[in-house]
Design an enzyme around this catalytic site. Sequence first.
Site, mmCIF file in Angstrom:
data_model
loop_
_atom_site.group_PDB
_atom_site.id
_atom_site.type_symbol
_atom_site.label_atom_id
_atom_site.label_comp_id
_atom_site.label_asym_id
_atom_site.label_seq_id
_atom_site.Cartn_x
_atom_site.Cartn_y
_atom_site.Cartn_z
ATOM 1 N N ARG A 1 -8.969 5.541 16.724
ATOM 2 C CA ARG A 1 -7.469 5.385 16.928
ATOM 3 C C ARG A 1 -6.770 5.957 15.800
ATOM 4 O O ARG A 1 -5.847 6.827 16.381
ATOM 5 C CB ARG A 1 -7.076 3.948 16.823
ATOM 6 C CG ARG A 1 -5.598 3.606 16.891
ATOM 7 C CD ARG A 1 -5.248 2.122 16.950
ATOM 8 N NE ARG A 1 -3.541 1.936 17.072
ATOM 9 C CZ ARG A 1 -3.062 1.993 16.004
ATOM 10 N NH1 ARG A 1 -3.451 1.980 14.921
ATOM 11 N NH2 ARG A 1 -1.664 1.745 15.955
ATOM 12 N N ASP B 1 9.853 -6.076 -4.946
ATOM 13 C CA ASP B 1 8.773 -6.813 -4.182
ATOM 14 C C ASP B 1 8.638 -8.210 -4.644
ATOM 15 O O ASP B 1 9.544 -8.561 -5.595
ATOM 16 C CB ASP B 1 7.527 -6.051 -4.413
ATOM 17 C CG ASP B 1 6.591 -6.195 -3.215
ATOM 18 O OD1 ASP B 1 6.362 -7.382 -2.818
ATOM 19 O OD2 ASP B 1 6.289 -5.228 -2.619
ATOM 20 N N SER C 1 7.659 0.909 12.781
ATOM 21 C CA SER C 1 6.280 0.846 13.061
ATOM 22 C C SER C 1 5.975 1.532 14.415
ATOM 23 O O SER C 1 6.655 1.303 15.394
ATOM 24 C CB SER C 1 5.770 -0.530 12.927
ATOM 25 O OG SER C 1 4.433 -0.668 13.248
ATOM 26 N N ASN C 2 4.769 1.916 14.626
ATOM 27 C CA ASN C 2 4.063 2.385 15.884
ATOM 28 C C ASN C 2 4.075 1.279 16.607
ATOM 29 O O ASN C 2 3.971 1.495 18.167
ATOM 30 C CB ASN C 2 3.113 3.297 15.691
ATOM 31 C CG ASN C 2 1.748 2.507 15.373
ATOM 32 O OD1 ASN C 2 1.092 1.938 16.221
ATOM 33 N ND2 ASN C 2 1.742 2.268 14.055
ATOM 34 N N HIS C 3 4.099 0.066 16.083
ATOM 35 C CA HIS C 3 3.832 -1.122 16.947
ATOM 36 C C HIS C 3 4.868 -1.584 17.785
ATOM 37 O O HIS C 3 5.029 -2.525 18.539
ATOM 38 C CB HIS C 3 3.311 -2.165 16.197
ATOM 39 C CG HIS C 3 1.789 -1.850 15.596
ATOM 40 N ND1 HIS C 3 0.515 -1.778 16.260
ATOM 41 C CD2 HIS C 3 1.596 -1.521 14.310
ATOM 42 C CE1 HIS C 3 -0.084 -1.466 15.431
ATOM 43 N NE2 HIS C 3 0.039 -1.418 14.388
ATOM 44 N N GLY D 1 0.718 -1.184 -0.165
ATOM 45 C CA GLY D 1 0.008 0.188 -0.163
ATOM 46 C C GLY D 1 0.875 1.332 0.028
ATOM 47 O O GLY D 1 0.655 2.253 -0.717
ATOM 48 N N LEU D 2 1.737 1.373 0.848
ATOM 49 C CA LEU D 2 2.659 2.538 0.883
ATOM 50 C C LEU D 2 3.533 2.741 -0.158
ATOM 51 O O LEU D 2 3.980 3.703 -0.630
ATOM 52 C CB LEU D 2 3.423 2.287 2.217
ATOM 53 C CG LEU D 2 2.471 2.524 3.456
ATOM 54 C CD1 LEU D 2 3.489 2.796 4.869
ATOM 55 C CD2 LEU D 2 1.487 3.541 3.427
ATOM 56 N N LYS E 1 10.016 -5.081 14.336
ATOM 57 C CA LYS E 1 10.628 -3.828 13.782
ATOM 58 C C LYS E 1 11.486 -3.413 14.681
ATOM 59 O O LYS E 1 12.282 -2.592 14.605
ATOM 60 C CB LYS E 1 9.253 -2.989 13.758
ATOM 61 C CG LYS E 1 8.475 -3.180 12.507
ATOM 62 C CD LYS E 1 9.240 -3.154 11.141
ATOM 63 C CE LYS E 1 8.497 -3.225 10.093
ATOM 64 N NZ LYS E 1 9.085 -3.023 8.770
ATOM 65 N N TYR F 1 5.266 -8.678 14.953
ATOM 66 C CA TYR F 1 5.370 -7.651 13.901
ATOM 67 C C TYR F 1 6.152 -6.759 14.722
ATOM 68 O O TYR F 1 7.179 -6.219 14.130
ATOM 69 C CB TYR F 1 4.264 -7.323 13.175
ATOM 70 C CG TYR F 1 4.371 -6.101 12.534
ATOM 71 C CD1 TYR F 1 4.860 -6.130 11.159
ATOM 72 C CD2 TYR F 1 3.693 -4.788 12.734
ATOM 73 C CE1 TYR F 1 5.061 -4.910 10.430
ATOM 74 C CE2 TYR F 1 3.887 -3.623 12.093
ATOM 75 C CZ TYR F 1 4.561 -3.792 10.752
ATOM 76 O OH TYR F 1 4.822 -2.488 9.922
#
Length: 270
Positions: free
Chosen positions: A180, A40, A117-119, A20-21, A146, A142
């Site tokens: 969120r 990819d 990632s924010n995760h 997507g990005l 990261k 995930y």
Amino acid sequence: MTSPATPLYKRLLLTGAAGGLGRALRPRLTARCEVLRVSDLADLGAAQPGEEVQQVALQDRAAVLALLDGVDAVVHLGGLSTEHAFDDILQANIVGAYNLYEAARIHGTRRIVFASSNHVTGFYRQDEVVNPTMPVRPDSYYGLSKAFGENLARFYFDRYGIETVCLRIGSSFPEAKDRRMLATWMSYDDLERLVVASLSSPVVGYSVIYGMSDNHHVWWDNTSAKHIGYRPQDSSEPFRAAVEARQPTLDLTDPAVLYQGGGFVKAGPF
């Protein structure tokens, strides 16, 4: 946002170009280099003017080594972008990241923009404000991968001088979809601004920056973004009324509501 610009690099590599990005950035980065090499595991279609296309699995060390040949800088979006079983995450995100950095070292690539990632900090609560100097609290396999990638980038800067900007990307979509995302949303134009700032700043060393727009409510302190010149220009506020109408109340016993990682904190088991 794309506009004519002086190319920053002779050959720029964009991994994960089918995601997507990656699809959002692919046409926007052609003005930033003489040649954009896109890669990819998925089909990327025909090469566009000024492009080179390579279909590569990140866990294939020899293929990644060849992929980095002649590359001046990398925007690394490749790998799995959601929660999966650990063995899948291991190959795509952990082994794949090592292969990329080792290939960069061998070929003399000097800068990488790493899609973290924010995760990485997803188990902080939504009533806390987090900055990049605070301990990581991954919310998933995930997020764990990261965090490994950020440490890998730190090691390759300290040992080999490869500069990295780690982007702890929030939620980059055409619009904010839920409550969120009113805090985590980043427009595609701000994503481009952040990536271009990361590529063009004269000195970045090893930097960790949250990827978000200029939202009214935020969980992340992005003061450390100022040295690369990132200034977000968009905001999730235009989506607030529609989002709050769809979600008028929140279940405060739901971990996905309490923690910044949202649904990632309770994904699985696999």
